[in-house]
Design an enzyme around this catalytic site. Structure first.
Site, short mmCIF file in Angstrom:
data_model
loop_
_atom_site.label_atom_id
_atom_site.label_comp_id
_atom_site.label_asym_id
_atom_site.label_seq_id
_atom_site.Cartn_x
_atom_site.Cartn_y
_atom_site.Cartn_z
N ARG A 136 59.33 47.40 42.72
CA ARG A 136 60.29 46.32 43.45
C ARG A 136 60.80 44.82 43.07
NH1 ARG A 136 59.10 49.81 49.05
NH2 ARG A 136 60.91 51.20 49.00
N LYS A 182 60.20 68.68 55.35
CA LYS A 182 60.63 69.30 56.35
C LYS A 182 62.04 69.21 56.50
CE LYS A 182 56.94 68.04 59.92
NZ LYS A 182 56.56 67.02 60.75
N GLY A 186 62.07 57.67 47.87
CA GLY A 186 60.83 58.05 48.73
C GLY A 186 60.45 59.18 47.81
N GLY A 231 64.68 55.64 52.22
CA GLY A 231 65.53 55.65 54.27
C GLY A 231 66.56 55.56 54.00
#
Ligand code: AMP
Length: 409
Positions: free
Chosen positions: A41, A203, A366, A389
């Site tokens: 980053r 999920k 992610g 996100g």
């Protein structure tokens, strides 16, 4: 890429002799000795910082790190980042004692062109996440130009991403922000076809909106990872002890119906939903557990689905190689365990091969970004997003407040 980018960027403003307040994403992983374990980053922010330095401006950098929950906590200090950034830029980065207040104001005021200031962790103040107006005003007073280069935080309306733009103009995108938005907006708005999306992860919850939105846009939607078992359950199959979201079975049924009814118009607007045809099951949720490949129609009771199987890999690979635009979010299996990484690795490799054939391939942050980095393939796809996100919300079709707040061209 043929998408027009509607926001002003750092190329559209003059920074000479000015203090340039830059929101970066320096939320890097640290080990227990405060060593940075992955500086990606920081590296990704360098083009914007170097551009400001080259043009005679003073970058005043601000970021969050971890979750200090609105209080100053030394273990969340950005000091290790200042040190690493200094090494990467070959100059001393001045660390401010805080991100607001008198002392910080003095440090910023005395910084000269060619110097770099890093403000202390924004989340030492609860006002940051609350998008507090007075706090945003104080941040804004530290610069004469605002640049947002923190794509990973753009889906949150915080003081440093949104509030600040109400008090400081021009407000423009940095190079990393621009790069992220160009790739993602092309995929969302104007993809070269065929367009395939691959969605995985543990999920369905958290990815329902993205599945729904993509179903209307892609030519094929591939489902893998733990969420496949809720779909299999919805199809009436035995799934053993595999991860299941009982309360999402009806929703999975609805998505299957939606996909089926759209199948007549596969090329535009409709989508094929591709589910695994086989999977790797294990006796226990452990790397060294006994394992075997079974058809999704023959998952034995008591066994756990850990990864997609070899036939599914071939099926998915064919679909990916046929495509001109590929978006991937979420691993195909428990890739953290070496014995169950094959499906995720194969998808990463298929993206690499599709890239070689001229496809635009985008990995949406992610866990899929972690996976492709684990396999050392991140430089062999078109783009790996720095924002998990944020990229997910973008793919859901949502407006990112930190982007909306920037000046239009
Ligand atoms: P997510 O944060 O929803 O993208 O989920 C990522 C996580 O899903 C990773 O940590 C994987 O280990 C996990 N995962 C993938 N496949 C499975 C599976 N079959 N069973 C349980 N967890 C899984």
């Amino acid at each position: 890429m043929n998408t027009t980018f509607s926001k002003k960027t750092i190329d559209d403003v003059s920074v000479k002799g000015k203090k340039v307040l830059v929101r970066v994403d320096f939320n890097v992983p640290l080990d227990e000795n405060k060593n940075i374990t992955d500086d990606n980053r920081i590296v990704e922010s360098l083009p914007t910082i170097k551009k400001i330095l080259k043009d005679g401006g003073t970058p005043i950098l601000m970021s969050h790190l971890g979750r200090p929950k609105g209080k100053p906590k030394p273990e969340f200090s950005l000091a290790p980042v200042a040190k690493r950034l200094g090494e990467l830029l070959s100059l001393k980065v001045i660390m401010a004692p805080d991100c607001v207040g008198e002392e910080t104001r003095r440090v910023v005021a005395s910084a000269k062109p060619g110097e770099v200031v890093l403000l202390e962790n924004l989340r030492f103040h609860a006002e940051e996440e609350a998008d507090d107006e007075n706090f945003a005003k104080q941040l804004a007073s530290l610069g004469e130009v605002y640049v947002n280069d923190a794509f990973g935080s753009a889906h949150r309306a915080h003081a440093s991403t949104e509030g600040v733009t109400r008090f400081l103009k021009p407000a423009v995108a940095g190079y990393l922000m621009e790069k992220e938005l160009r790739y993602l907006s092309q995929a969302v708005g104007n993809p070269n076809r065929p367009y395939v999306a691959i969605i995985g992860g543990a999920k369905i919850s958290g990815k329902i909106d993205v599945i729904n939105n993509l179903l209307g846009k892609v030519d094929a939607l591939i489902i893998g990872g733990g969420m496949m078992f809720t779909f299999l359950k919805a199809m009436g199959k035995e799934i053993g002890n595999s991860i299941l979201e009982e309360d999402k079975v009806d929703l999975a049924k609805g998505l299957l119906e939606k996909a089926k009814s759209a199948e007549g118009s596969v090329s535009r607007g409709g989508a094929k939903l591709l589910l695994p045809v086989d999977c790797m099951v294990a006796e226990k949720f452990e790397n060294t557990a006994a394992k075997k490949v079974v058809s999704v129609d023959a998952i034995p009771q008591g066994w756990v689905g850990m990864d997609i199987g070899p036939e599914s890999i071939d099926l998915f690979r064919d679909e990916i190689l046929k495509s001109k635009t590929v978006v991937w979010n979420g691993p195909m299996g428990v890739f953290e365990m070496t014995n169950f990484e094959a499906g995720t690795k194969a998808v990463a490799e298929a993206l690499v091969d599709a890239t070689k054939r001229g496809a635009s391939t985008i990995v949406g942050g992610g866990d899929s970004a972690a996976a492709i980095a684990k396999f050392g393939l991140e430089s062999k796809v078109s783009h790996v997003s720095t924002g998990g996100g944020a990229s997910l919300e973008f793919l859901e079709g949502k407006t990112l407040p930190g982007v909306a707040a920037l000046d239009n061209k």
